[in-house]
Scaffold this motif. Structure first.
Motif, PDB file in Angstrom:
ATOM      1  N   ALA A  73       0.832  -1.204   0.000  1.00  0.00           N
ATOM      2  CA  ALA A  73       0.000   0.000   0.000  1.00  0.00           C
ATOM      3  C   ALA A  73       0.868   1.256   0.000  1.00  0.00           C
ATOM      4  CB  ALA A  73      -0.934   0.002   1.205  1.00  0.00           C
ATOM      5  N   MET A  74       1.949   1.236   0.763  1.00  0.00           N
ATOM      6  CA  MET A  74       2.850   2.390   0.786  1.00  0.00           C
ATOM      7  C   MET A  74       3.541   2.574  -0.564  1.00  0.00           C
ATOM      8  SD  MET A  74       2.687   4.138   3.521  1.00  0.00           S
ATOM      9  CE  MET A  74       4.122   5.170   3.360  1.00  0.00           C
ATOM     10  N   LYS A  75       3.949   1.470  -1.209  1.00  0.00           N
ATOM     11  CA  LYS A  75       4.567   1.572  -2.531  1.00  0.00           C
ATOM     12  C   LYS A  75       3.577   2.136  -3.542  1.00  0.00           C
ATOM     13  CE  LYS A  75       8.065  -2.011  -2.086  1.00  0.00           C
ATOM     14  NZ  LYS A  75       8.519  -3.333  -2.519  1.00  0.00           N
ATOM     15  N   VAL A 124      21.922   6.079   7.723  1.00  0.00           N
ATOM     16  CA  VAL A 124      21.539   4.655   7.764  1.00  0.00           C
ATOM     17  C   VAL A 124      20.026   4.523   7.640  1.00  0.00           C
ATOM     18  CG1 VAL A 124      21.441   2.626   9.273  1.00  0.00           C
ATOM     19  CG2 VAL A 124      23.577   3.877   9.014  1.00  0.00           C
ATOM     20  N   GLY A 125      19.286   5.389   8.337  1.00  0.00           N
ATOM     21  CA  GLY A 125      17.830   5.370   8.223  1.00  0.00           C
ATOM     22  C   GLY A 125      17.357   5.681   6.811  1.00  0.00           C
ATOM     23  N   CYS A 126      18.007   6.646   6.168  1.00  0.00           N
ATOM     24  CA  CYS A 126      17.654   6.976   4.775  1.00  0.00           C
ATOM     25  C   CYS A 126      17.919   5.795   3.851  1.00  0.00           C
ATOM     26  CB  CYS A 126      18.450   8.185   4.297  1.00  0.00           C
ATOM     27  SG  CYS A 126      17.999   9.735   5.072  1.00  0.00           S
ATOM     28  N   LEU A 127      19.065   5.159   4.027  1.00  0.00           N
ATOM     29  CA  LEU A 127      19.395   4.011   3.177  1.00  0.00           C
ATOM     30  C   LEU A 127      18.434   2.845   3.412  1.00  0.00           C
ATOM     31  CD1 LEU A 127      23.294   4.139   3.386  1.00  0.00           C
ATOM     32  CD2 LEU A 127      21.830   4.860   1.487  1.00  0.00           C
ATOM     33  N   MET A 128      18.036   2.627   4.660  1.00  0.00           N
ATOM     34  CA  MET A 128      17.054   1.580   4.947  1.00  0.00           C
ATOM     35  C   MET A 128      15.711   1.915   4.296  1.00  0.00           C
ATOM     36  SD  MET A 128      17.999   0.709   8.913  1.00  0.00           S
ATOM     37  CE  MET A 128      16.477  -0.093   9.216  1.00  0.00           C
ATOM     38  N   MET A 129      15.342   3.188   4.301  1.00  0.00           N
ATOM     39  CA  MET A 129      14.102   3.607   3.671  1.00  0.00           C
ATOM     40  C   MET A 129      14.158   3.365   2.167  1.00  0.00           C
ATOM     41  SD  MET A 129      12.373   6.586   2.048  1.00  0.00           S
ATOM     42  CE  MET A 129      13.838   7.508   1.943  1.00  0.00           C
ATOM     43  N   TYR A 130      15.313   3.675   1.537  1.00  0.00           N
ATOM     44  CA  TYR A 130      15.439   3.431   0.099  1.00  0.00           C
ATOM     45  C   TYR A 130      15.311   1.953  -0.247  1.00  0.00           C
ATOM     46  CZ  TYR A 130      17.313   8.150  -0.198  1.00  0.00           C
ATOM     47  OH  TYR A 130      17.471   9.493  -0.120  1.00  0.00           O
ATOM     48  N   SER A 131      15.896   1.103   0.584  1.00  0.00           N
ATOM     49  CA  SER A 131      15.862  -0.331   0.286  1.00  0.00           C
ATOM     50  C   SER A 131      14.478  -0.927   0.509  1.00  0.00           C
ATOM     51  CB  SER A 131      16.904  -1.079   1.115  1.00  0.00           C
ATOM     52  OG  SER A 131      16.558  -1.027   2.482  1.00  0.00           O
ATOM     53  N   SER A 132      13.710  -0.375   1.460  1.00  0.00           N
ATOM     54  CA  SER A 132      12.387  -0.948   1.727  1.00  0.00           C
ATOM     55  C   SER A 132      11.280  -0.302   0.920  1.00  0.00           C
ATOM     56  CB  SER A 132      12.059  -0.843   3.219  1.00  0.00           C
ATOM     57  OG  SER A 132      11.899   0.507   3.582  1.00  0.00           O
ATOM     58  N   MET A 133      11.466   0.930   0.473  1.00  0.00           N
ATOM     59  CA  MET A 133      10.436   1.637  -0.272  1.00  0.00           C
ATOM     60  C   MET A 133      10.985   2.197  -1.581  1.00  0.00           C
ATOM     61  SD  MET A 133       7.571   1.681   1.214  1.00  0.00           S
ATOM     62  CE  MET A 133       6.942   1.137   2.774  1.00  0.00           C
TER      63      MET A 133
END
Length: 170
Positions: A73-75, A124-133
């Motif tokens: 749904a977020m994607k 690190v949080g930004c990179l995790m966000m890129y990988s998950s979304m």
């Protein structure tokens, strides 16, 4: 006269105690750890407030039944956003590094190190966000070096402030 003598001797003992506490390595480490935690909390609050502002009816409202935990749904929601819908989230992530580093440097014994830690954790949080979304524009990855630069600039400003701070008579 006796009262002034008593107060001056108490003050000097208190000052010695404070100086001893300020040089105790464990206290310094705990102070820096607390500064990083406080910086991350303030930075995340700034980040989330801007993210929720972006999703408000004034900007780019999401569907009423949008579940933030539902990855598909977020994607789908991210896929409907125009490029301008990613500007405020980018500002939000950089503001996390900015406000988090500001708080950490003001509270820490070692401001440069604490600002760097807050900036690195933000990256690190930004990179995790890129990988998950995935699905955002590629130019948004420019925030990664911006977060690092913001942390370094804040640390330099705090270092200059501490250099020019008037010394108290001990």
């Amino acid at each position: 006269q006796y009262l002034s003598l008593l107060l001056s001797s108490t003050g000097s003992a208190a000052q010695r105690s404070l100086r001893r506490a300020a040089t105790d390595p464990q206290r310094i480490m705990l102070r820096d750890l607390g500064a990083v935690i406080a910086g991350m909390v303030v930075g995340m609050a700034a980040n989330m407030s801007l993210i929720f502002l972006n999703m408000s009816p004034a900007f780019f409202p999401g569907p009423k039944d949008l579940d933030f935990n539902d990855e598909t749904a977020m994607k789908a929601y991210i896929g409907t956003l125009p490029a301008s819908g990613f500007i405020l989230p980018m500002v939000a992530h950089v503001s996390q590094a900015l406000f988090g580093s500001l708080v950490a440097t003001r509270l820490a014994s070692h401001p440069s190190i604490c600002a760097g830690i807050v900036s690195i954790l933000t990256v690190v949080g930004c990179l995790m966000m890129y990988s998950s979304m995935p699905g955002g524009p590629s130019w948004m990855k420019a925030e990664v070096p911006l977060c690092c630069v913001v942390g370094l600039v804040v640390a330099q400003i705090e270092a200059r402030r501490r250099e020019h701070k008037p010394k108290k008579n001990a």
